[in-house]
Design a protein around this motif. Structure first.
Motif, short mmCIF file in Angstrom:
data_model
loop_
_atom_site.label_atom_id
_atom_site.label_comp_id
_atom_site.label_asym_id
_atom_site.label_seq_id
_atom_site.Cartn_x
_atom_site.Cartn_y
_atom_site.Cartn_z
N VAL B 55 -12.19 -10.50 10.60
CA VAL B 55 -11.45 -11.32 9.64
C VAL B 55 -11.13 -10.45 8.43
N ASN B 56 -9.87 -10.35 8.10
CA ASN B 56 -9.45 -9.62 6.90
C ASN B 56 -9.22 -10.63 5.80
N LEU B 57 -10.18 -10.67 4.87
CA LEU B 57 -10.16 -11.70 3.82
C LEU B 57 -9.68 -11.05 2.53
N PHE B 58 -8.41 -11.16 2.27
CA PHE B 58 -7.84 -10.49 1.09
C PHE B 58 -7.52 -11.51 0.01
N MET B 59 -8.37 -11.54 -1.02
CA MET B 59 -8.22 -12.50 -2.11
C MET B 59 -7.37 -11.92 -3.22
N GLU B 60 -6.87 -10.72 -3.01
CA GLU B 60 -6.11 -10.04 -4.04
C GLU B 60 -5.02 -9.27 -3.32
N ALA B 61 -3.88 -9.10 -3.97
CA ALA B 61 -2.74 -8.44 -3.32
C ALA B 61 -3.12 -7.04 -2.84
N SER B 62 -2.63 -6.70 -1.66
CA SER B 62 -2.85 -5.38 -1.11
C SER B 62 -1.89 -5.20 0.06
N THR B 63 -1.20 -4.10 0.11
CA THR B 63 -0.37 -3.82 1.28
C THR B 63 -1.03 -2.72 2.08
N ARG B 64 -1.24 -1.59 1.41
CA ARG B 64 -1.72 -0.39 2.09
C ARG B 64 -3.08 -0.63 2.75
N THR B 65 -4.04 -1.11 1.98
CA THR B 65 -5.40 -1.25 2.51
C THR B 65 -5.44 -2.28 3.62
N ARG B 66 -4.76 -3.41 3.43
CA ARG B 66 -4.78 -4.47 4.46
C ARG B 66 -4.13 -3.97 5.75
N PHE B 67 -3.01 -3.31 5.59
CA PHE B 67 -2.30 -2.74 6.73
C PHE B 67 -3.15 -1.71 7.45
N SER B 68 -3.77 -0.87 6.65
CA SER B 68 -4.58 0.21 7.18
C SER B 68 -5.74 -0.34 8.01
N PHE B 69 -6.43 -1.36 7.47
CA PHE B 69 -7.51 -1.98 8.22
C PHE B 69 -6.97 -2.60 9.51
N LEU B 259 -1.92 24.57 -14.43
CA LEU B 259 -3.23 24.85 -15.02
C LEU B 259 -4.34 24.83 -13.98
N ALA B 260 -4.12 24.08 -12.91
CA ALA B 260 -5.13 23.98 -11.86
C ALA B 260 -5.04 25.21 -10.96
N LYS B 261 -5.93 25.27 -9.93
CA LYS B 261 -5.85 26.39 -8.97
C LYS B 261 -4.48 26.39 -8.31
N LYS B 262 -4.10 27.56 -7.85
CA LYS B 262 -2.76 27.75 -7.31
C LYS B 262 -2.49 26.81 -6.12
N ASP B 263 -3.51 26.62 -5.29
CA ASP B 263 -3.32 25.78 -4.10
C ASP B 263 -3.98 24.41 -4.28
N CYS B 264 -4.10 23.98 -5.53
CA CYS B 264 -4.73 22.70 -5.84
C CYS B 264 -4.05 21.55 -5.10
N LEU B 265 -4.86 20.65 -4.53
CA LEU B 265 -4.30 19.49 -3.82
C LEU B 265 -3.99 18.38 -4.82
N VAL B 266 -2.86 17.71 -4.61
CA VAL B 266 -2.49 16.58 -5.46
C VAL B 266 -2.68 15.30 -4.65
N MET B 267 -3.50 14.38 -5.21
CA MET B 267 -3.79 13.14 -4.50
C MET B 267 -3.49 11.92 -5.39
N HIS B 268 -3.24 10.81 -4.74
CA HIS B 268 -3.00 9.54 -5.45
C HIS B 268 -3.34 8.42 -4.47
N PRO B 269 -4.15 7.44 -4.89
CA PRO B 269 -4.52 6.37 -3.95
C PRO B 269 -3.38 5.38 -3.68
N GLY B 270 -2.33 5.43 -4.49
CA GLY B 270 -1.21 4.52 -4.30
C GLY B 270 -1.55 3.12 -4.75
#
Lengths: 183, 318
Positions: B55-69, B259-270
């Motif tokens: 059961v996916n009980l989503f009491m708050e808006a979510s697209t990515r996480t709900r879809f992903s599950f 300013l970060a390392k040359k191959d620094c990874l860029v992340m964002h949870p969306g």
């Protein structure tokens, strides 16, 4: 733990040579042959069989590895230890479509692993045929499954444990039957 | 020193990163790495969770996480039921516990819950027999997000130990940052955080991170920069003068990324606010692994479902 050896390193080598020869004769066109080892000890045995087929025919068949954990019939509540099987790599370097696949495992026991392996393989494509080669057949089948290529048939009881040890994974080579003995 | 994977998860539930040992985290990550391969197969489905109900009980808006599950559940052959607060009895005033008990009376095996209040999944985990998975509770934890972030870093860098990870943005309202700090610390990474002082909770450093109010200092020499979304919907009052000013001080721009390392990874949870916390040139740039995070999210959720389905309690002889 009481251990009796049923095959030594030479015995293993001879058994595999015979199986490879039977395979070549049975399959006919070795170019269609594709060895797929069941993780974990089926994989090195599959590699050895492929080398032996290459020595006999001049053509080395491809070798793949199959992990059957997600297809087992004892995951979830049937598992007493509350421990899911660890997932290992499935690597099929070429497609199984149209190939004569020879599934390879070390020990054939209940047949449940092979049932899972067949289902796993079917999700990857449609082989022309699937054969089964095992180093040891210890009996006690729970499913209607049989191996066409068997290294050694060893009658066992459920209380006994068949241990296949290979240079590649265990540092020693041979097949033993082990039994827990009360002191 | 790399952490050795535990043989199994001890708990019935996944309510947060906090209760997990390094070995359990390692087990989830190693399992998830194998789960990734399933998406590349001709048939993207395995029978491991056949007959299980989630059961996916989503009491708050979510697209990515709900879809992903949902994708994760389907890939494992589980049956998914989706419950959303707006079209249910919640809008008629039913309490969370009553809703959950009624759902459990239909014998699900898993309950995935997203809730606006911290601790809601923990409360349900205590009451219910099904396995509860926290898909985000208030500003508290979002364990599967931290796990998918860790998987992304691990796959790109070969490990987490010794990595310097800078997390920048709205630290006050972010559950992602809390779960990430807990996980990264446990796995031997160093965490730095930065944001406007008005969005830094008191005693943030007690979580085990270095706190900066200037972004440039926080990302200098970093291996990974993780940008957090400015949660405009959660800002009761404005914590910074304007969005434009926020961009000037805290957005990840191509200049700041240098300013970060040359191959620094860029992340964002969306979901991203382009032009607020992240510049489009960075979000779409060669160092961005933002879409890999989404792919890894499915794999991590498959791993958690698979491992929890093994049951719980003390192991007995096999």
């Amino acid at each position: 733990m009481h251990r009796v050896q049923v095959l030594d390193a030479r015995g293993v080598a001879r058994a595999l040579e015979r199986m490879a020869a039977e395979l070549v004769e049975r399959v006919g066109d070795e170019k269609l042959l594709y060895f797929v080892g069941v993780q974990t000890r089926g994989v090195p045995i599959a590699h050895r069989l492929a080398k032996l087929v290459a020595a006999a025919t001049g053509h080395e068949p491809p070798v793949g590895a199959l992990d059957i954990a997600l297809y087992r019939d004892d995951v979830g509540p049937w598992r007493a230890a509350h421990q899911q099987p660890i997932l290992r790599d499935t690597e099929l370097p070429v497609t199984v479509d149209g190939k004569v696949v020879c599934l390879v495992d070390d020990v054939l026991y209940t047949g449940r692993t092979i049932r899972a392996a067949l289902d796993t393989l079917m999700d990857y494509g449609r082989p022309r045929a699937i054969h089964l080669a095992v180093l040891v057949d210890r009996g006690h089948r729970e499913l209607p499954i049989a191996a066409e290529f068997v290294g050694r048939t060893v009658p066992t009881s459920h209380a006994e444990d068949v241990q296949v040890r290979l240079k590649e994974s265990d540092g020693e080579e041979g097949v033993w039957i082990a039994k827990e003995v009360a002191e | 020193m790399s952490v050795k994977a535990a043989p199994r998860l001890r708990g019935k539930d996944l309510v947060g990163i906090d209760p997990l040992s390094p070995g359990e985290i390692q087990l989830i990550l190693e399992t998830a790495e194998q789960m990734r391969d399933i998406a590349a197969r001709p048939i993207k489905k395995v029978p491991a969770l056949r007959g299980k109900t989630v059961v996916n009980l989503f009491m708050e808006a979510s697209t990515r996480t709900r879809f992903s599950f949902e994708v994760a559940e389907k890939r494992l052959s589980a049956d998914s039921l989706n419950f959303s607060a707006t079209t249910s009895s919640v809008s008629k005033g039913e309490t969370l516990v009553d809703t959950a008990l009624n759902l459990e009376a239909m014998q699900p095996d898993f309950l995935v819950i997203r809730h606006q209040y911290a601790g809601a999944p923990h409360q349900l985990a205590r009451i219910l027999k099904s396995s509860v998975i926290n898909a985000g509770d208030g500003a508290h934890e979002h364990p599967t997000q931290a796990l998918l972030d860790a998987l992304t870093i691990r796959m790109r860098r070969g490990g987490l130990e010794g990595q310097v990870v800078s997390i920048v943005g709205d630290l006050q309202h972010s559950r992602v940052v809390r779960s990430n700090i807990l996980l990264l610390n446990r796995m031997g990474a160093t965490v730095r955080v930065a944001g406007p002082p008005s969005l830094i909770p008191l005693e943030m450093d007690k979580l085990g991170c270095q706190v900066y109010t200037r972004m440039e200092e926080a990302i200098a020499g970093a291996d990974v920069v993780m940008m957090l979304r400015i949660q405009l919907e959660r800002q009761g009052r404005m914590n910074f003068p304007t969005v434009r000013e926020y961009y000037d001080f805290f957005a990840l721009t191509p200049e700041r990324l240098k300013l970060a390392k040359k191959d620094c990874l860029v992340m964002h949870p969306g979901p991203m606010n382009r032009g607020v916390e992240i510049d489009s040139r960075v979000a779409d740039g060669p160092q961005s692994v933002i879409l890999e995070q989404v792919t890894n999210g499915v794999a991590v959720r498959m791993a958690v479902l698979y491992l929890l389905a093994g049951g719980h309690g003390e192991p007995t002889a096999d």
